[in-house]
Design an enzyme around this catalytic site. Sequence first.
Site, PDB file in Angstrom:
ATOM      1  N   CYS A 119       0.816  -1.226   0.000  1.00  0.00           N
ATOM      2  CA  CYS A 119       0.000   0.000   0.000  1.00  0.00           C
ATOM      3  C   CYS A 119       0.844   1.268   0.000  1.00  0.00           C
ATOM      4  CB  CYS A 119      -0.936   0.022   1.201  1.00  0.00           C
ATOM      5  SG  CYS A 119      -1.992  -1.421   1.288  1.00  0.00           S
ATOM      6  N   HIS A 259      -3.503   7.265   3.056  1.00  0.00           N
ATOM      7  CA  HIS A 259      -3.916   5.954   2.554  1.00  0.00           C
ATOM      8  C   HIS A 259      -5.315   5.659   3.097  1.00  0.00           C
ATOM      9  CE1 HIS A 259      -4.064   1.910   1.329  1.00  0.00           C
ATOM     10  NE2 HIS A 259      -3.798   1.369   2.498  1.00  0.00           N
ATOM     11  N   ASN A 289     -10.307   0.031   0.446  1.00  0.00           N
ATOM     12  CA  ASN A 289      -8.845   0.136   0.397  1.00  0.00           C
ATOM     13  C   ASN A 289      -8.356  -0.428  -0.943  1.00  0.00           C
ATOM     14  OD1 ASN A 289      -6.097  -0.302   0.684  1.00  0.00           O
ATOM     15  ND2 ASN A 289      -6.231  -1.201   2.725  1.00  0.00           N
TER      16      ASN A 289
END
Length: 332
Positions: A119, A259, A289
């Site tokens: 990520c 994020h 996500n």
Amino acid sequence: MGPNNNLTGVGIIGTGSYVPEKIMTNEDLEKLVDTSDEWITKRTGIKERRILDKDKATSHMVIEAGKKAMEDAKISPEDVDAIIVTTVTPDMAFPSTACIAQEKLGCVNASAFDLEAACSGFIYGLSVAYGYISSNMYNNVLVVSADALSRITDWTDRGTCVLFGDGAGAAIISRVPENKGILSLDIGADGSGAGYLELPAGGSKNPATMETVNNKMHYLKMEGNEVFKFAVRKMNEASRKVIKEAGLELEDIDFLVPHQANIRIINSSRKKLKLDKDKVYVNLDKYGNMSSASIPVALDEAIKSNKIKKGDNVILVGFGGGLTWGSCLIRL
Ligand code: UT7
């Protein structure tokens, strides 16, 4: 990045993003696993996510987001010197997804490779692009962060399947006027936490066998609580580090693009940076996500909707598998 507080003159000159059309809502998930819209909304902030069509692969999203970033930057495909794709869901182990996309994008003069930092991939990609531009090796670098996490999701595991979605975000990194662009950048890793977030099979450790398939080892596994604790700590530390390295103070920060993993993690970062709600971009309610795509998709949307203004000091910050983290203070 490094002890140098004057990283100006290299920045983002265009952005683009793409998410698949197909929407999967929390109500859809209620039919698959023992969960509820209420639990997912309260514990994560996610309402729906996008799912890539079965007949497409990650490169499709790279191409769509990459085209938009080139248009936005007003450069032609021939002007791109390198394509860096950050992903944990490449089309296949090799060739790289960047090479597959290069042809369709028409970036005939570009080198192309994939970078894997889970990520945190977009910030890692930015750091490599920064190095290329500041050393004068290249003029224009296309960084595309793209993930199709739906492809590695165990749709019977309620602890993970409610969290993720598919999408891609892209940016063109080039020379910008002095005192603009990347002011400071920090990337890091802690391999002692490698087991907290992993895809166990399909690599050289556990090549695909009937056994790996039957044991569901080709799906993402996560120790959610451990990643949560790490995220809350690192988002704060990494943000403060880039503010300090840029020689700025908390009150100089205009906007936060974090994020998009969990609204509770985002709110904790926002409060620690003393930012009002309207100074943080949140789209995880729509997309979940999207791994490394989360930050550049959010950045693109925040710029295009004028939430980020020219000259704003913006923090991009993320964390993920590895464990890895990355933060960047950028003046747009
Ligand atoms: O990009 C990086 C990727 N990862 C992350 O960012 C993940 C970070 N971690 C998180 O966001 C959170 O840890 C989760 C959202 C994954 C989990 O939230 P939590 O508040 O840490 O919940 P928990 O794992 O402690 O579970 C609480 C309860 C458990 O039930 P019991 O043991 O208390 O009876 C779970 O079984 O909630 C249960 N649960 C669910 N219930 C309904 C777990 N998932 C679900 C679900 N629906 N989908």
